[in-house]
Design a protein around this motif. Structure first.
Motif, PDB file in Angstrom:
ATOM      1  N   PHE A 199       0.827  -1.208   0.000  1.00  0.00           N
ATOM      2  CA  PHE A 199       0.000   0.000   0.000  1.00  0.00           C
ATOM      3  C   PHE A 199       0.862   1.259   0.000  1.00  0.00           C
ATOM      4  CE2 PHE A 199      -2.027   3.429   2.330  1.00  0.00           C
ATOM      5  CZ  PHE A 199      -3.267   3.519   1.735  1.00  0.00           C
ATOM      6  N   VAL A 200       1.821   1.332   0.909  1.00  0.00           N
ATOM      7  CA  VAL A 200       2.590   2.577   1.050  1.00  0.00           C
ATOM      8  C   VAL A 200       3.574   2.789  -0.099  1.00  0.00           C
ATOM      9  CG1 VAL A 200       2.374   2.541   3.559  1.00  0.00           C
ATOM     10  CG2 VAL A 200       4.370   1.476   2.487  1.00  0.00           C
ATOM     11  N   THR A 201       3.967   1.723  -0.792  1.00  0.00           N
ATOM     12  CA  THR A 201       4.899   1.869  -1.918  1.00  0.00           C
ATOM     13  C   THR A 201       4.178   1.970  -3.256  1.00  0.00           C
ATOM     14  OG1 THR A 201       5.134  -0.548  -2.025  1.00  0.00           O
ATOM     15  CG2 THR A 201       6.776   0.670  -0.739  1.00  0.00           C
ATOM     16  N   LYS A 202       2.852   1.998  -3.223  1.00  0.00           N
ATOM     17  CA  LYS A 202       2.029   2.073  -4.434  1.00  0.00           C
ATOM     18  C   LYS A 202       2.315   0.895  -5.368  1.00  0.00           C
ATOM     19  CE  LYS A 202       1.294   7.079  -4.541  1.00  0.00           C
ATOM     20  NZ  LYS A 202       1.347   8.311  -5.368  1.00  0.00           N
ATOM     21  N   SER A 203       2.448  -0.264  -4.776  1.00  0.00           N
ATOM     22  CA  SER A 203       2.696  -1.480  -5.548  1.00  0.00           C
ATOM     23  C   SER A 203       1.388  -2.239  -5.719  1.00  0.00           C
ATOM     24  CB  SER A 203       3.710  -2.370  -4.830  1.00  0.00           C
ATOM     25  OG  SER A 203       4.935  -1.672  -4.656  1.00  0.00           O
ATOM     26  N   PRO A 204       1.274  -3.012  -6.798  1.00  0.00           N
ATOM     27  CA  PRO A 204       0.069  -3.810  -6.987  1.00  0.00           C
ATOM     28  C   PRO A 204      -0.192  -4.706  -5.776  1.00  0.00           C
ATOM     29  CG  PRO A 204       1.440  -3.846  -8.955  1.00  0.00           C
ATOM     30  CD  PRO A 204       2.254  -3.189  -7.869  1.00  0.00           C
ATOM     31  N   PRO A 205      -1.439  -4.846  -5.358  1.00  0.00           N
ATOM     32  CA  PRO A 205      -2.670  -4.396  -6.024  1.00  0.00           C
ATOM     33  C   PRO A 205      -3.149  -3.018  -5.595  1.00  0.00           C
ATOM     34  CG  PRO A 205      -3.222  -5.798  -4.177  1.00  0.00           C
ATOM     35  CD  PRO A 205      -1.723  -5.717  -4.198  1.00  0.00           C
ATOM     36  N   PHE A 206      -2.267  -2.177  -5.050  1.00  0.00           N
ATOM     37  CA  PHE A 206      -2.671  -0.860  -4.568  1.00  0.00           C
ATOM     38  C   PHE A 206      -1.963   0.261  -5.314  1.00  0.00           C
ATOM     39  CE2 PHE A 206      -2.725  -3.806  -0.873  1.00  0.00           C
ATOM     40  CZ  PHE A 206      -4.105  -3.907  -0.744  1.00  0.00           C
ATOM     41  N   ALA A 207      -1.671   0.034  -6.587  1.00  0.00           N
ATOM     42  CA  ALA A 207      -0.999   1.053  -7.389  1.00  0.00           C
ATOM     43  C   ALA A 207      -1.942   2.187  -7.769  1.00  0.00           C
ATOM     44  CB  ALA A 207      -0.404   0.423  -8.641  1.00  0.00           C
ATOM     45  N   ASN A 208      -3.220   1.888  -7.905  1.00  0.00           N
ATOM     46  CA  ASN A 208      -4.214   2.870  -8.338  1.00  0.00           C
ATOM     47  C   ASN A 208      -4.807   3.571  -7.125  1.00  0.00           C
ATOM     48  OD1 ASN A 208      -6.244   4.340  -9.538  1.00  0.00           O
ATOM     49  ND2 ASN A 208      -6.857   2.680 -10.925  1.00  0.00           N
ATOM     50  N   ASP A 209      -4.911   4.899  -7.177  1.00  0.00           N
ATOM     51  CA  ASP A 209      -5.470   5.675  -6.072  1.00  0.00           C
ATOM     52  C   ASP A 209      -6.991   5.625  -6.036  1.00  0.00           C
ATOM     53  OD1 ASP A 209      -3.018   6.442  -5.086  1.00  0.00           O
ATOM     54  OD2 ASP A 209      -2.937   8.278  -6.299  1.00  0.00           O
ATOM     55  N   GLN A 210      -7.608   5.143  -7.077  1.00  0.00           N
ATOM     56  CA  GLN A 210      -9.073   5.109  -7.129  1.00  0.00           C
ATOM     57  C   GLN A 210      -9.605   4.033  -6.178  1.00  0.00           C
ATOM     58  OE1 GLN A 210     -10.650   4.476 -11.028  1.00  0.00           O
ATOM     59  NE2 GLN A 210     -12.773   4.865 -10.425  1.00  0.00           N
ATOM     60  N   SER A 211     -10.564   4.443  -5.336  1.00  0.00           N
ATOM     61  CA  SER A 211     -11.173   3.535  -4.344  1.00  0.00           C
ATOM     62  C   SER A 211     -10.093   2.850  -3.512  1.00  0.00           C
ATOM     63  CB  SER A 211     -12.051   2.487  -5.038  1.00  0.00           C
ATOM     64  OG  SER A 211     -13.070   3.086  -5.800  1.00  0.00           O
ATOM     65  N   LEU A 212      -9.059   3.618  -3.186  1.00  0.00           N
ATOM     66  CA  LEU A 212      -7.891   3.051  -2.510  1.00  0.00           C
ATOM     67  C   LEU A 212      -8.234   2.530  -1.118  1.00  0.00           C
ATOM     68  CD1 LEU A 212      -4.822   2.592  -2.301  1.00  0.00           C
ATOM     69  CD2 LEU A 212      -4.642   4.944  -1.462  1.00  0.00           C
TER      70      LEU A 212
ATOM     71  N   GLU B 150     -11.118   1.796   0.237  1.00  0.00           N
ATOM     72  CA  GLU B 150     -12.050   0.669   0.199  1.00  0.00           C
ATOM     73  C   GLU B 150     -11.346  -0.626  -0.184  1.00  0.00           C
ATOM     74  OE1 GLU B 150     -12.435   3.546  -1.181  1.00  0.00           O
ATOM     75  OE2 GLU B 150     -14.261   4.439  -0.338  1.00  0.00           O
ATOM     76  N   ALA B 151     -10.423  -0.538  -1.143  1.00  0.00           N
ATOM     77  CA  ALA B 151      -9.704  -1.733  -1.583  1.00  0.00           C
ATOM     78  C   ALA B 151      -8.813  -2.284  -0.473  1.00  0.00           C
ATOM     79  CB  ALA B 151      -8.867  -1.414  -2.821  1.00  0.00           C
ATOM     80  N   PHE B 152      -8.147  -1.389   0.256  1.00  0.00           N
ATOM     81  CA  PHE B 152      -7.253  -1.846   1.313  1.00  0.00           C
ATOM     82  C   PHE B 152      -8.034  -2.459   2.473  1.00  0.00           C
ATOM     83  CE2 PHE B 152      -4.432  -1.105   5.015  1.00  0.00           C
ATOM     84  CZ  PHE B 152      -3.340  -1.842   4.577  1.00  0.00           C
ATOM     85  N   ILE B 153      -9.126  -1.816   2.846  1.00  0.00           N
ATOM     86  CA  ILE B 153      -9.945  -2.353   3.934  1.00  0.00           C
ATOM     87  C   ILE B 153     -10.532  -3.701   3.543  1.00  0.00           C
ATOM     88  CG2 ILE B 153     -12.087  -1.994   5.223  1.00  0.00           C
ATOM     89  CD1 ILE B 153     -11.463   0.947   5.333  1.00  0.00           C
TER      90      ILE B 153
END
Length: 324
Positions: free
Chosen positions: A115-128, A130-133
């Motif tokens: 998450f903090v390094t903007k690596s997949p699966p959290f590279a996109n800021d959209q619905s970030l 919600e996706a992490f939770i």
């Protein structure tokens, strides 16, 4: 940690501060530690009862009849308590809970660094958020058997993303790279290297102890054979102690962990060399994937072997029921 879903970036704290992981990590890490301590406490007391019972039985032969009877009582009680501890440990299943809570904790840690390094699966800021939770919720419920061991007062949406996590994600990629290198890559490499050395040292110490006890048992056997008047027979006590030392060594898996930790430390050292060559943000995402895969691989293999061993008694009982 912040109790908000989306921590405010308007903070003057440096992104290089220590990363505050989600509350779920703290819960699972604490539960894993508690279960591990309980499991090994039961095993220590069980082994102590076996050795004590054997020592009391051996000593009863060289004392007067009254003391000898009490030593037999002590031996019987020690062995009985050992059986009771074994049964309680089996019912509690602390070993399996330790494995599963550790998997949850390490999975949360991996997801947080992605998450903090903007690596997949959290590279996109959209619905970030919600996706992490959703990811953390999936991790938490992947092992439903240990949910009761996690702190029940924390909801799925509370304290999931700390201020430090959000600040680091919003920092320039060079800062994210530096924090990841220092707090994740180097931290884990040093941890694995130290643990490999420690486990190798403990393996040697327990092995030497077991060999010494067996040699002592052989010496007692020779002495009794040469001098039949010797009434104190320490062979049962020494062999029980030697077997307990071997059992403890295998239970702690010193040799196996020394090897696997050493391999992982070397792999992370190789990846650290690759990290020095990164000159763009896309390269950071690829490196994070390789590092987290290396760490997760060791955890996955460890969990598979350990969980399989923890479930073996249940498999044996099932097989017995099916044969009946």
């Amino acid at each position: 940690m912040s109790g908000k879903d989306t921590p405010s970036p308007a903070s003057t704290a440096s992104p290089r501060a220590d990363l505050d992981l989600p509350a779920l990590y703290t819960q699972a890490d604490s539960a894993a530690g508690a279960a591990q301590r309980l499991f090994f406490t039961f095993q220590k007391y069980h082994i102590t009862c076996l050795v004590l019972g054997s020592a009391a039985a051996a000593t009863s032969a060289v004392v007067d009849s009254t003391i000898g009877r009490w030593l037999h009582v002590l031996s019987t009680l020690a062995l009985g308590i050992g059986v009771l501890l074994t049964w309680i440990a089996y019912l509690r299943k602390d070993e399996l809970a330790w494995f599963q809570c550790r998997v949850i904790a390490e999975s949360v840690k991996t997801a947080s660094w992605q998450f903090v390094t903007k690596s997949p699966p959290f590279a996109n800021d959209q619905s970030l958020v919600e996706a992490f939770i959703a990811c953390l919720r999936t991790i938490r419920h992947s092992n439903p058997a240990v949910l009761d061991r996690l702190t029940p007062s924390i909801s799925d949406s509370d304290q999931m993303i700390s201020d430090s996590m959000m600040r680091l994600r919003q920092a320039p990629w060079e800062q994210r790279r530096q924090v990841y290198r220092e707090q994740r890559l180097q931290n884990q490499r040093v941890w694995y290297a130290r643990k490999a050395t420690r486990n190798a040292t403990l393996q040697k110490r327990w092995l030497i102890g077991a060999i010494f006890l067996q040699i002592a048992a052989i010496g007692c056997g020779v002495a009794i054979a040469i001098t039949p008047t010797i009434t104190l027979n320490l062979i049962p006590f020494l062999t029980t102690a030697a077997a307990s030392a071997v059992a403890w060594t295998r239970m702690r898996r010193y040799s196996e962990l020394a090897y696997t930790y050493s391999i992982t430390a070397q792999e992370l050292l190789d990846l650290e060399a690759l990290e020095a060559e990164i000159d763009r943000e896309e390269g950071l995402a690829g490196l994070v994937r390789q590092i987290e895969n290396a760490i997760s691989r060791e955890h996955t293999l460890w969990h598979a072997r350990s969980a399989g061993r923890a479930r073996q008694p249940e498999a044996d009982l099932k097989s017995t029921d099916e044969l009946a």
